[in-house]
Design an enzyme around this catalytic site. Structure first.
Site, PDB file in Angstrom:
ATOM      1  N   ASP A  13       0.816  -1.223   0.000  1.00  0.00           N
ATOM      2  CA  ASP A  13       0.000   0.000   0.000  1.00  0.00           C
ATOM      3  C   ASP A  13       0.843   1.263   0.000  1.00  0.00           C
ATOM      4  O   ASP A  13       0.460   2.281   0.573  1.00  0.00           O
ATOM      5  CB  ASP A  13      -0.962   0.019   1.210  1.00  0.00           C
ATOM      6  N   LYS A  16       1.649   2.299  -5.003  1.00  0.00           N
ATOM      7  CA  LYS A  16       2.154   1.760  -6.269  1.00  0.00           C
ATOM      8  C   LYS A  16       1.229   2.095  -7.430  1.00  0.00           C
ATOM      9  O   LYS A  16       1.682   2.305  -8.540  1.00  0.00           O
ATOM     10  CB  LYS A  16       2.281   0.235  -6.193  1.00  0.00           C
ATOM     11  N   GLY A  40      -4.295  -4.348  -4.188  1.00  0.00           N
ATOM     12  CA  GLY A  40      -5.293  -3.323  -4.461  1.00  0.00           C
ATOM     13  C   GLY A  40      -4.594  -2.067  -4.924  1.00  0.00           C
ATOM     14  O   GLY A  40      -3.775  -1.513  -4.195  1.00  0.00           O
ATOM     15  N   HIS A  41      -4.854  -1.676  -6.150  1.00  0.00           N
ATOM     16  CA  HIS A  41      -4.249  -0.453  -6.673  1.00  0.00           C
ATOM     17  C   HIS A  41      -5.356   0.533  -6.997  1.00  0.00           C
ATOM     18  O   HIS A  41      -6.327   0.176  -7.642  1.00  0.00           O
ATOM     19  CB  HIS A  41      -3.478  -0.746  -7.972  1.00  0.00           C
ATOM     20  N   GLN A 223       1.976  -6.311  -3.326  1.00  0.00           N
ATOM     21  CA  GLN A 223       2.446  -6.416  -1.931  1.00  0.00           C
ATOM     22  C   GLN A 223       3.815  -5.736  -1.819  1.00  0.00           C
ATOM     23  O   GLN A 223       4.020  -4.736  -2.485  1.00  0.00           O
ATOM     24  CB  GLN A 223       2.475  -7.871  -1.443  1.00  0.00           C
TER      25      GLN A 223
HETATM   26  P1  IMP Z   1      -2.617 -12.876   1.878  1.00  0.00           P
HETATM   27  O1  IMP Z   1      -1.756 -12.328   0.797  1.00  0.00           O
HETATM   28  O2  IMP Z   1      -4.094 -12.654   1.631  1.00  0.00           O
HETATM   29  O3  IMP Z   1      -2.306 -14.304   2.205  1.00  0.00           O
HETATM   30  O4  IMP Z   1      -2.309 -12.053   3.234  1.00  0.00           O
HETATM   31  C1  IMP Z   1      -1.075 -12.179   3.906  1.00  0.00           C
HETATM   32  C2  IMP Z   1      -0.614 -10.850   4.466  1.00  0.00           C
HETATM   33  O5  IMP Z   1      -0.295  -9.975   3.387  1.00  0.00           O
HETATM   34  C3  IMP Z   1      -1.674 -10.116   5.299  1.00  0.00           C
HETATM   35  O6  IMP Z   1      -1.008  -9.393   6.315  1.00  0.00           O
HETATM   36  C4  IMP Z   1      -2.279  -9.133   4.305  1.00  0.00           C
HETATM   37  O7  IMP Z   1      -2.844  -8.018   4.946  1.00  0.00           O
HETATM   38  C5  IMP Z   1      -1.043  -8.765   3.510  1.00  0.00           C
HETATM   39  N1  IMP Z   1      -1.353  -8.288   2.153  1.00  0.00           N
HETATM   40  C6  IMP Z   1      -1.704  -9.015   1.080  1.00  0.00           C
HETATM   41  N2  IMP Z   1      -1.884  -8.242   0.012  1.00  0.00           N
HETATM   42  C7  IMP Z   1      -1.615  -6.983   0.387  1.00  0.00           C
HETATM   43  C8  IMP Z   1      -1.592  -5.719  -0.284  1.00  0.00           C
HETATM   44  O8  IMP Z   1      -1.836  -5.598  -1.493  1.00  0.00           O
HETATM   45  N3  IMP Z   1      -1.261  -4.652   0.480  1.00  0.00           N
HETATM   46  C9  IMP Z   1      -0.937  -4.763   1.788  1.00  0.00           C
HETATM   47  N4  IMP Z   1      -0.949  -5.905   2.453  1.00  0.00           N
HETATM   48  C10 IMP Z   1      -1.266  -7.012   1.764  1.00  0.00           C
END
Ligand code: IMP
Length: 429
Positions: A13, A16, A40-41, A223
């Site tokens: 976040d 990007k 999420g963009h 991420q």
């Molecule tokens: P998962 O990717 O859904 O398995 O989540 C694993 C961890 O990555 C959690 O702490 C989520 O909040 C974090 N996470 C996954 N995608 C994002 C993103 O796009 N932005 C920020 N955190 C993310």
């Protein structure tokens, strides 16, 4: 002309979306190489706001988008996102989107398992997005994933579903969740197959051609380095490799083709989900930063945890992520704060560390060592040149550059694409 890879340098976040959009406008092809619809963009273009999760940001700019094999693809989420963009006037068709034929799919049983596991973890939960990302990557590594190409072979698909369900239904039932029916899953997948297969191809061939023809390729990370499966704050991480090295393996291109690696970092730090966060603020300043920065998750709507800029953490991301230069975002959120702190290292059980060690206990115990720096009174919001910035803001940026051992190449000063200060063109050789 160099290609460019963009990755997050903190816990995601970092903004990007805007940066990738800005770079995409100057690229020919935009490639996603890891993650899935957990990303999420948000793109703000004129008076339209686009929210993208799975589609490469370039599609909004009329560029060719490629979803590489390193992604995990939820077919329904993809079709829904295409429909949403269509309703906003952006047509996504096989002309402007190609998907690796070998990309693993996220099936409805993956989010079900993701959520059942999180519920079972109770207070020790990771705080996943619940989108099935982890379970889908597990299936890939366990060699039982259904991949996009399998949809073209109903018999293969049927046999693979048998194997998959033997595994998943046992797990789901063990966790007290409902098992899935093979017939329903098979029928759903075969129904979606023609629409999805229209996008499928060996994208590595297209990328190879594009590279030889001198096209500009932008690799769009999702991420961030501190959520990387190896280098992040494990186990509070996502299940893919988020570092720039994975842009090659995750799309099928030579490592030498990745080009310049940019890391995006906010001028402060945020995190969604659970896990260590040494510079987290639990006070009024943390609340203020969250409010001003509109720090709510794009995917889940969860409020983000906020804290001071952690230079030790970003330096670590620079080193392990292969980051050559930074794009610093959301500096304006700090406007008017009388003084700022920058984390420069950690104290753990009476010892000083210049990095976050890997052991979970040490990470949880890490206390930040701060350097205090003077704030600025003027506004940096919307600044388009270095000369528009207050002297103290420039000092803050310069100190960050020294501490993270990487230059700030681009500064983003508002969600608007043109509110950007470019120190050096990232695509230049
Ligand atoms: P998962 O990717 O859904 O398995 O989540 C694993 C961890 O990555 C959690 O702490 C989520 O909040 C974090 N996470 C996954 N995608 C994002 C993103 O796009 N932005 C920020 N955190 C993310």
């Amino acid at each position: 002309m160099a290609n460019v890879a963009v990755i997050g340098a903190q816990w995601g976040d970092e903004g990007k979306g805007k940066v990738v959009d800005w770079l995409a406008s100057r690229a020919d092809i935009v490639v996603r190489f890891q993650g899935g619809h957990n990303a999420g963009h948000t793109l703000v273009v004129g008076n339209q706001t686009y929210k993208l999760s799975l589609l490469p940001s370039g599609v909004v700019r009329g560029k060719l988008g490629i979803i590489g094999n390193g992604v995990v693809l939820d077919p329904q989420a993809l079709l829904d996102e295409i429909a949403r963009l269509g309703a906003q006037g952006v047509a996504v068709t096989p002309r402007n989107l190609r998907i690796a034929e070998n990309v693993p799919l996220i099936l409805p049983l993956h989010p079900a398992l993701d959520r059942a596991r999180e519920a079972a973890r109770g207070a020790a939960k990771i705080g996943t997005t619940g989108r099935g990302i982890g379970p889908a990557y597990e299936d890939k590594v366990a060699r039982r994933a259904i991949r996009l190409c399998d949809l073209a072979e109903p018999e293969t698909l049927s046999a693979k579903l048998d194997e998959l369900l033997r595994h998943h239904n046992t797990l789901l039932q063990g966790l007290g969740a409902e098992p899935f029916s093979k017939e329903t899953l098979l029928a759903e997948l075969l129904d979606l197959a023609p629409r999805l297969l229209a996008y499928a191809e060996p994208v590595w061939q297209r990328l190879d051609r594009a590279r030889r023809e001198g096209a500009r390729i932008l690799f769009e990370g999702a991420q961030a380095v501190m959520l990387d499966i190896d280098h992040g704050t494990y186990p509070f991480v996502t299940s893919s490799s988020t570092v720039a090295g994975n842009a090659a393996a995750g799309s099928g291109i030579a490592p030498s083709a990745i080009g310049r690696v940019l890391g995006i970092a906010k001028a402060y730090t945020t995190r969604v989900g659970a896990g260590p966060f040494p510079t987290e603020l639990h006070d009024e300043t943390g609340r203020l930063i969250g409010e001003r920065g509109r720090e709510f998750g794009t995917v889940t709507g969860r409020p983000r945890r906020c804290g001071w800029f952690d230079a030790a953490l970003v330096r670590q991301a620079v080193k392990v992520g292969g980051i050559e230069a930074l794009v610093l975002t959301k500096l304006d959120v700090l406007d008017g704060l009388p003084e700022l702190k920058i984390g420069v290292g950690y104290e753990i059980a009476g010892r000083r560390f210049d990095h976050l060690p890997a052991a979970p206990g040490a990470q949880a115990a890490a206390q930040p060592i701060y350097e205090t720096i003077e704030g600025w009174q003027g506004s940096t919001r919307g600044a388009r040149s270095w000369a528009d910035l207050p002297a103290a803001a420039i000092k803050y940026i310069r100190r960050i550059e020294e501490l993270v051992e990487a230059p700030v190449m681009v500064l983003s000063t508002s969600p608007e694409r043109d509110d950007t200060i470019v120190m050096r063109d990232p695509f230049a050789d």
